[in-house]
Design a protein around this motif. Structure first.
Motif, short mmCIF file in Angstrom:
data_model
loop_
_atom_site.label_atom_id
_atom_site.label_comp_id
_atom_site.label_asym_id
_atom_site.label_seq_id
_atom_site.Cartn_x
_atom_site.Cartn_y
_atom_site.Cartn_z
N LEU A 13 0.71 -8.01 18.71
CA LEU A 13 0.58 -7.57 17.29
C LEU A 13 0.49 -5.80 17.49
N VAL A 14 -0.15 -5.48 18.39
CA VAL A 14 -0.04 -3.85 18.60
C VAL A 14 1.52 -3.40 18.64
N HIS A 15 2.09 -4.02 19.55
CA HIS A 15 3.47 -3.69 19.61
C HIS A 15 4.28 -3.58 18.43
N ILE A 16 4.17 -4.83 17.59
CA ILE A 16 4.90 -5.08 16.20
C ILE A 16 4.43 -4.16 15.29
N SER A 17 3.15 -3.72 15.47
CA SER A 17 2.67 -2.94 14.44
C SER A 17 3.24 -1.28 14.70
N LEU A 18 3.40 -0.95 16.05
CA LEU A 18 4.06 0.37 16.47
C LEU A 18 5.48 0.29 16.13
N GLN A 19 6.15 -0.92 16.08
CA GLN A 19 7.60 -1.04 15.85
C GLN A 19 7.64 -0.77 14.44
N CYS A 20 6.84 -1.38 13.49
CA CYS A 20 6.99 -1.13 12.08
C CYS A 20 6.71 0.04 11.81
N ASN A 21 5.79 0.77 12.41
CA ASN A 21 5.52 2.24 11.99
C ASN A 21 6.74 3.22 12.32
N ALA A 22 7.57 2.77 13.47
CA ALA A 22 8.47 3.82 13.89
C ALA A 22 9.98 3.66 13.12
N THR A 23 9.87 2.58 12.23
CA THR A 23 11.12 2.31 11.62
C THR A 23 10.94 2.63 10.15
N THR A 24 11.89 2.96 9.35
CA THR A 24 11.75 3.22 8.00
C THR A 24 11.73 1.84 7.10
N ASN A 25 12.03 0.97 7.56
CA ASN A 25 12.19 -0.41 6.85
C ASN A 25 10.88 -1.00 6.52
N CYS A 26 9.88 -0.53 7.44
CA CYS A 26 8.46 -1.09 7.22
C CYS A 26 7.61 -0.04 6.51
N GLN A 27 8.06 1.02 6.10
CA GLN A 27 7.22 1.90 5.37
C GLN A 27 7.60 1.81 4.03
N LEU A 28 6.46 1.99 3.01
CA LEU A 28 6.58 1.78 1.67
C LEU A 28 7.29 2.98 1.03
N GLY A 29 7.06 4.33 1.62
CA GLY A 29 7.51 5.31 0.85
C GLY A 29 6.61 6.15 -0.03
N SER A 30 6.78 6.97 -0.64
CA SER A 30 6.04 7.69 -1.59
C SER A 30 5.41 7.10 -2.98
N GLU A 31 4.47 7.33 -3.20
CA GLU A 31 3.98 6.39 -4.45
C GLU A 31 4.56 7.20 -5.68
N LYS A 32 4.95 6.52 -6.50
CA LYS A 32 5.64 6.52 -7.86
C LYS A 32 4.66 6.25 -9.20
N THR A 33 4.95 6.94 -10.24
CA THR A 33 4.30 6.63 -11.65
C THR A 33 5.41 6.37 -12.36
N THR A 34 5.37 5.29 -13.24
CA THR A 34 6.14 4.71 -13.91
C THR A 34 5.45 4.37 -15.23
N ASN A 35 5.99 5.05 -16.60
CA ASN A 35 5.46 4.77 -17.69
C ASN A 35 6.43 3.77 -18.74
N LEU A 36 5.98 2.65 -19.24
CA LEU A 36 6.88 1.74 -19.96
C LEU A 36 6.16 1.47 -21.37
N HIS A 37 7.32 1.18 -22.27
CA HIS A 37 6.43 0.62 -23.61
C HIS A 37 7.47 -0.30 -24.05
N PHE A 38 6.73 -1.30 -24.58
CA PHE A 38 7.44 -2.38 -25.22
C PHE A 38 6.56 -3.14 -26.08
N TYR A 39 7.29 -4.23 -26.76
CA TYR A 39 6.36 -5.08 -27.92
C TYR A 39 6.45 -6.50 -27.21
N LEU A 40 5.39 -7.12 -27.03
CA LEU A 40 5.23 -8.62 -26.73
C LEU A 40 5.17 -9.49 -28.00
#
Length: 183
Positions: A13-40
């Motif tokens: 588990l430690v090995h998998i965790s380190l592998q995940c942290n070393a590759t960009t595929n496992c990282q979520l990236g930076s947090e974004k803010t999105t505003n939406l407007h619609f009618y239900l």
């Protein structure tokens, strides 16, 4: 015999965790803010309703002012549009359910997935799970508790305004202003 196998599992588990942290595929990236407007558009009446009551308690019936009486469970597949007119451009749908939770007031608890079907967020959705005190006016705030696609790990809030409500049959058009924080 058990201790070595637990040790091996921990090392793996430690090995998998380190592998995940070393590759960009496992990282979520930076947090974004999105505003939406619609009618239900929530329609309980007519031959092709988008919201259907599926259960309710024995002692409660619909009445003027509260078309969805306490203990009612309603399943929805509502249309989301760009403007308040039903003929406006469709931008998504809202599928889920709501429960009438107010004995003395028209209040709902919603568990609904809002999927966008147009634009840059096509195929992505966010989930609202919150109490909606329907008659408390405009600016009602509901919680966003998750999402998928572009809205993975979403959180945020939706501010609701009632554009139209027929308290006789329950049909409603609700304006949503949504603020999402996501990765």
């Amino acid at each position: 015999m058990r201790a070595p196998s637990l040790f091996f599992l921990a090392v793996l588990l430690v090995h998998i965790s380190l592998q995940c942290n070393a590759t960009t595929n496992c990282q979520l990236g930076s947090e974004k803010t999105t505003n939406l407007h619609f009618y239900l558009h929530d329609t309980l009446s007519g031959n092709d309703p988008s919201a259907v009551p599926v259960a309710h308690g024995d002692k409660f019936t619909a009445n003027p002012g509260n078309p969805v009486p306490f203990s009612s469970v309603v399943v929805t597949d509502d249309v989301l549009t760009e403007g308040p007119d039903r003929q406006s451009k469709v931008v998504g749908n809202a599928q889920g359910l709501y429960v009438s939770s107010g004995k003395r007031e028209f209040s709902l608890v919603l568990g609904i997935d809002f999927e966008l079907t147009d634009g840059p967020f096509n195929g992505s959705s966010f989930v609202v799970f919150s109490r909606n005190p329907v008659l408390q006016g405009n600016g009602r705030e509901l919680s966003i508790v998750g999402g998928r696609g572009a809205f993975r790990m979403a959180r945020g809030y939706a501010l609701l305004k009632t554009h139209y409500l027929d308290t006789g049959n329950g049909d409603a058009i609700i304006e949503y202003n949504v603020t999402l924080l996501h990765y």
